[in-house]
Design a protein around this motif. Structure first.
Motif, PDB file in Angstrom:
ATOM      1  N   GLY A 216     -23.466   8.269   5.968  1.00 53.16           N
ATOM      2  CA  GLY A 216     -23.005   7.766   7.252  1.00 53.16           C
ATOM      3  C   GLY A 216     -24.171   7.604   8.212  1.00 53.16           C
ATOM      4  O   GLY A 216     -25.180   8.314   8.103  1.00 53.16           O
ATOM      5  N   HIS A 217     -24.028   6.661   9.123  1.00 47.46           N
ATOM      6  CA  HIS A 217     -25.094   6.390  10.081  1.00 47.46           C
ATOM      7  C   HIS A 217     -24.473   6.023  11.418  1.00 47.46           C
ATOM      8  O   HIS A 217     -23.253   5.913  11.535  1.00 47.46           O
ATOM      9  N   CYS A 273     -30.680   5.088  14.366  1.00 50.12           N
ATOM     10  CA  CYS A 273     -29.568   5.884  13.834  1.00 50.12           C
ATOM     11  C   CYS A 273     -29.660   7.266  14.448  1.00 50.12           C
ATOM     12  O   CYS A 273     -30.713   7.894  14.426  1.00 50.12           O
ATOM     13  N   VAL A 275     -27.932   9.936  13.545  1.00 52.03           N
ATOM     14  CA  VAL A 275     -27.675  11.056  12.634  1.00 52.03           C
ATOM     15  C   VAL A 275     -28.962  11.887  12.540  1.00 52.03           C
ATOM     16  O   VAL A 275     -30.040  11.321  12.323  1.00 52.03           O
ATOM     17  N   HIS A 278     -32.474  11.070  10.726  1.00 47.68           N
ATOM     18  CA  HIS A 278     -32.610   9.700  10.221  1.00 47.68           C
ATOM     19  C   HIS A 278     -33.662   8.908  10.998  1.00 47.68           C
ATOM     20  O   HIS A 278     -34.469   8.197  10.409  1.00 47.68           O
ATOM     21  N   MET A 283     -35.491   5.461  10.622  1.00 49.60           N
ATOM     22  CA  MET A 283     -34.317   4.605  10.717  1.00 49.60           C
ATOM     23  C   MET A 283     -34.206   4.047  12.133  1.00 49.60           C
ATOM     24  O   MET A 283     -33.498   4.590  12.993  1.00 49.60           O
TER      25      MET A 283
HETATM   26 CU   LIG Z   1     -28.665   7.040   9.553  1.00 48.21          CU
END
Ligand SMILES: [Cu+2]
Length: 344
Positions: A216-217, A273, A275, A278, A283
């Motif tokens: 998931g992101h 992202c 998360v 990440h 990311m």
């Molecule tokens: Cu992510």
């Protein structure tokens, strides 16, 4: 690692015309799934698709699952929509639409608490349908309601608790520019550069985000142009400057969400992202709005380097071979100038 870096060939829709994307819009209405209600409380903006036509009619089915289909509805700000409600089941259901924007019922709310919530805060629509029954809800959302959402639920006891709820999302004003991006288990956005050249500001952008991997992101866009976020400061920055959009990209390959947001003016907007870990792993991407994308610096290509090395080696080898040939022909290496003697 090599396997993880392997990218799939581009999906057809990446190169598809806006019309094909527009078709996808309708096809993907309701597809976005959310991990659970609880996560929505902190991240209320859920991906959604913009309907192709403003002032349209949208069919909403009520089923014995119990569920609404589609679960996510999309209405442009400043438009009117007619919901055609149809109870396909054998039980009573209600379509009860909250009047309170950006508020979600607690997933642990009891049937009486759900009822009280609507009783106290009011509804934009409250239609009760017997099995097979049909009803309509005409709704108008003014221009200032953009990017908000309203929850709807069935207030028949235990239907909300069993999943019979949905969100009516108000999309941004005006025709949006369509873009697409992908998230990967490599912890990258592919591509990591997006560009739009709007003719006016503010401008609505719709980014279709597809999860190519299983993690998931989020797709979160900086509120301000020309600001560079860092993995250590972005949380604090977002607390002070709410992102233009922060949608959760659900786990599972092939899941898609729409990030629909409004960009206030031209500039370079970073997206990341959220998360944990990440962004620190790279990311992130850049969204160029109304400004030229700088030409990508040509990275040193190992192929080119190897070619030069090979060519150089070949030249040196050739010289060596030539010297050896001369040496074997004359019996010795050529003498240095001035050192030759003998032979009168
Ligand atoms: Cu992510």
């Amino acid at each position: 690692m090599t396997d993880a870096r392997t990218r799939r060939p581009p999906r057809p829709f990446r190169r598809a015309s806006p019309w094909l994307l527009a078709g996808l819009l309708l096809a993907t209405v309701g597809l976005p799934s959310v991990a659970g209600l609880a996560s929505l409380h902190s991240a209320p903006l859920v991906g959604y698709a913009r309907p192709a036509v403003a002032g349209s009619t949208v069919q909403v089915n009520l089923t014995d699952a119990p569920a609404f289909s589609p679960k996510f509805l999309n209405v442009p700000a400043g438009s009117t929509v007619e919901l055609q409600l149809h109870n396909l089941g054998h039980y009573n259901h209600t379509f009860t639409l909250s009047r309170t924007a950006n508020a979600l019922l607690s997933p642990t709310a009891s049937p009486s608490q759900v009822y009280q919530f609507f009783q106290q805060n009011g509804t934009l629509a409250n239609v009760s349908l017997a099995p097979g029954g049909q009803g309509w809800a005409n709704l108008t959302f003014n221009a200032s309601s953009g990017l908000s959402f309203f929850e709807f639920a069935s207030v028949v006891p235990y239907q909300f608790q069993a999943g019979m709820w949905g969100l009516l999302n108000i999309t941004s004003v005006g025709p949006g520019l369509l873009l697409s991006d992908n998230t990967t288990d490599n912890l990258q956005f592919v591509p990591s550069v997006l560009a739009a050249s709007p003719s006016h500001y503010p401008v609505a952008l719709d980014v279709l985000v597809t999860n190519e991997g299983s993690f998931g992101h989020t797709f979160s866009v900086s509120a301000q142009a020309n600001v560079t976020l860092s993995p250590t400061n972005f949380t604090q920055y977002f607390a002070q400057h709410a992102p233009l959009i922060s949608v959760s990209v659900p786990t599972g390959a092939g899941t898609t969400v729409w990030a629909n947001f409004t960009v206030p003016g031209p500039g370079i907007y970073q997206y990341i992202c959220e998360v944990p870990g990440h962004f620190a792993s790279g990311m992130a991407g850049l969204l160029y709005v109304g400004v030229p994308v700088p030409a990508a610096p040509t990275p040193p290509s190992t192929a080119v380097v190897e070619t030069w090395v090979l060519a150089g080696s070949a030249i040196l080898l050739g010289i060596g071979v030539a010297l050896a040939a001369i040496a074997s022909f004359t019996g010795r290496f050529p003498r240095a100038p001035g050192s030759h003697g003998g032979h009168h």
